[in-house]
Design a protein around this motif. Structure first.
Motif, mmCIF file in Angstrom:
data_model
loop_
_atom_site.group_PDB
_atom_site.id
_atom_site.type_symbol
_atom_site.label_atom_id
_atom_site.label_comp_id
_atom_site.label_asym_id
_atom_site.label_seq_id
_atom_site.Cartn_x
_atom_site.Cartn_y
_atom_site.Cartn_z
ATOM 1 N N GLU A 12 4.215 -9.363 40.332
ATOM 2 C CA GLU A 12 3.791 -8.008 40.033
ATOM 3 C C GLU A 12 3.547 -7.857 38.527
ATOM 4 O OE1 GLU A 12 6.262 -4.870 41.769
ATOM 5 O OE2 GLU A 12 7.146 -6.380 43.074
ATOM 6 N N PRO A 13 2.730 -6.873 38.122
ATOM 7 C CA PRO A 13 2.468 -6.661 36.694
ATOM 8 C C PRO A 13 3.750 -6.417 35.898
ATOM 9 C CG PRO A 13 0.932 -5.382 38.023
ATOM 10 C CD PRO A 13 1.953 -5.943 38.968
ATOM 11 N N GLY A 14 3.836 -7.047 34.723
ATOM 12 C CA GLY A 14 4.946 -6.804 33.807
ATOM 13 C C GLY A 14 6.268 -7.438 34.161
ATOM 14 N N LYS A 15 6.306 -8.286 35.179
ATOM 15 C CA LYS A 15 7.580 -8.860 35.623
ATOM 16 C C LYS A 15 7.941 -10.165 34.914
ATOM 17 C CE LYS A 15 8.755 -5.803 38.740
ATOM 18 N NZ LYS A 15 9.967 -4.973 38.590
ATOM 19 N N ILE A 16 6.945 -10.983 34.549
ATOM 20 C CA ILE A 16 7.251 -12.297 33.975
ATOM 21 C C ILE A 16 6.342 -12.607 32.789
ATOM 22 C CG2 ILE A 16 8.112 -13.251 36.153
ATOM 23 C CD1 ILE A 16 4.843 -14.622 34.982
ATOM 24 N N ARG A 17 6.775 -13.605 32.005
ATOM 25 C CA ARG A 17 5.964 -14.173 30.930
ATOM 26 C C ARG A 17 5.952 -15.693 31.123
ATOM 27 N NH1 ARG A 17 7.585 -16.648 26.445
ATOM 28 N NH2 ARG A 17 9.712 -15.862 26.659
#
Length: 299
Positions: free
Chosen positions: A267-272
């Motif tokens: 999902e958006p913004g969950k991981i790098r």
């Protein structure tokens, strides 16, 4: 014009290497020449062809292929849970298990592990991807998922493509802890997932037969896990139990004979993603890494 080699960055050696492509001559004929298009569309992409080839790899006579394969590709037999001479067919060797300590699993609760051995490419923001293998071709998430509403939820999410070659360990694992749902089958043809094929037809990844599982996690939201079928993959075999919690690194299933692919979507913004994955993916180059190694971090 000479054939363009397939190169990747290896995390193990920390250098750019050239891939030794299994069946390269056949792949280049079918995907890079006009005469090859006829057998590709008439025979090769069809499930019957892969069933026929998979049956050959299940036959006792296929056992004779194991020793030459090991010698040609330098597969490390010390990792095998069972000795090479114990396999009765080539397919048994192909979906072999490894010793428990052969693939250390990223230990941190904020770390995502690679789901499989292979060559990996990432899209940190799927919707912001200007091209995919070919300039001007965007990744069609709605086609991949077969669900436009679900695709909208993940359109600015992050995507990891893990491409397995025939020489790789062919069991796939959960990249993080959570509770998996049922595997949903989405029908399609069975094109090769080699870069030789993908450079000509990137849409293969969202056209091929595939299976989709939703993994509900505490740290990473709902993660989508997709196994992508490919030419000569006899079948995708799921070994997990839906609804039963899993730990990071637990086995999810395995591919029978053939090159194949695993896609992980967040999902958006969950991981790098790890820096090397971002750097090399921007250059259109895959990174070779093993199952369980760190692929991303919680954001």
């Amino acid at each position: 014009m000479p054939a363009q080699p397939i190169t990747f960055f290896s995390r193990l050696t920390q250098r750019i290497e050239t891939e030794s492509v299994y069946g390269e001559g056949f792949l280049r004929f079918t995907y890079e020449t006009a005469p090859g298009l006829l057998p590709l569309h008439a025979v090769v992409k069809r499930a019957a062809f892969s069933r026929w080839y998979g049956a050959r790899m299940d036959a006792p006579a296929s056992r004779a292929k194991i020793a030459p394969f090991l010698a040609t590709y330098g597969v490390d037999t010390a990792e095998f849970a069972d000795p090479p001479e114990s396999f009765r067919t080539f397919n048994e060797f192909f979906y072999r298990k490894l010793k428990p300590n052969a693939r250390p699993i990223a230990a941190g609760a904020n770390e995502v592990g690679f789901p499989a051995d292979g060559r990996h490419l990432v899209l940190p923001d799927i919707a912001a991807c200007d091209s995919f293998f070919i300039k001007g071709v965007r990744f069609d998430l709605a086609a991949l998922l077969g669900d436009a509403q679900q695709a909208r939820r993940y359109e600015h999410g992050s995507l990891l493509i893990s491409r397995l070659c025939p020489v790789d360990y062919h069991r796939f694992h959960f990249p993080c802890s959570g509770t998996p749902g049922e595997a949903k089958q989405i029908n399609g043809p069975l094109y090769s997932v080699s870069p030789i094929a993908l450079r000509k037809r990137p849409s293969i990844l969202w056209e091929n037969k595939r299976e989709l599982t939703v993994l509900r996690t505490e740290n990473f939201g709902e993660v989508l896990l997709l196994e992508i079928g490919a030419t000569c993959v006899g079948s995708i075999v799921q070994t997990f139990t839906p609804g039963v919690p899993v730990a990071k690194g637990d086995e999810k299933g395995y591919f029978r004979f053939g090159g194949s692919c695993f896609i992980t979507i967040f999902e958006p913004g969950k991981i790098r993603f790890s820096d090397d994955l971002i750097e090399h993916s921007r250059a259109g180059r895959e990174v070779y890494a093993r199952m369980g190694d760190v692929a991303a971090y919680a954001q």
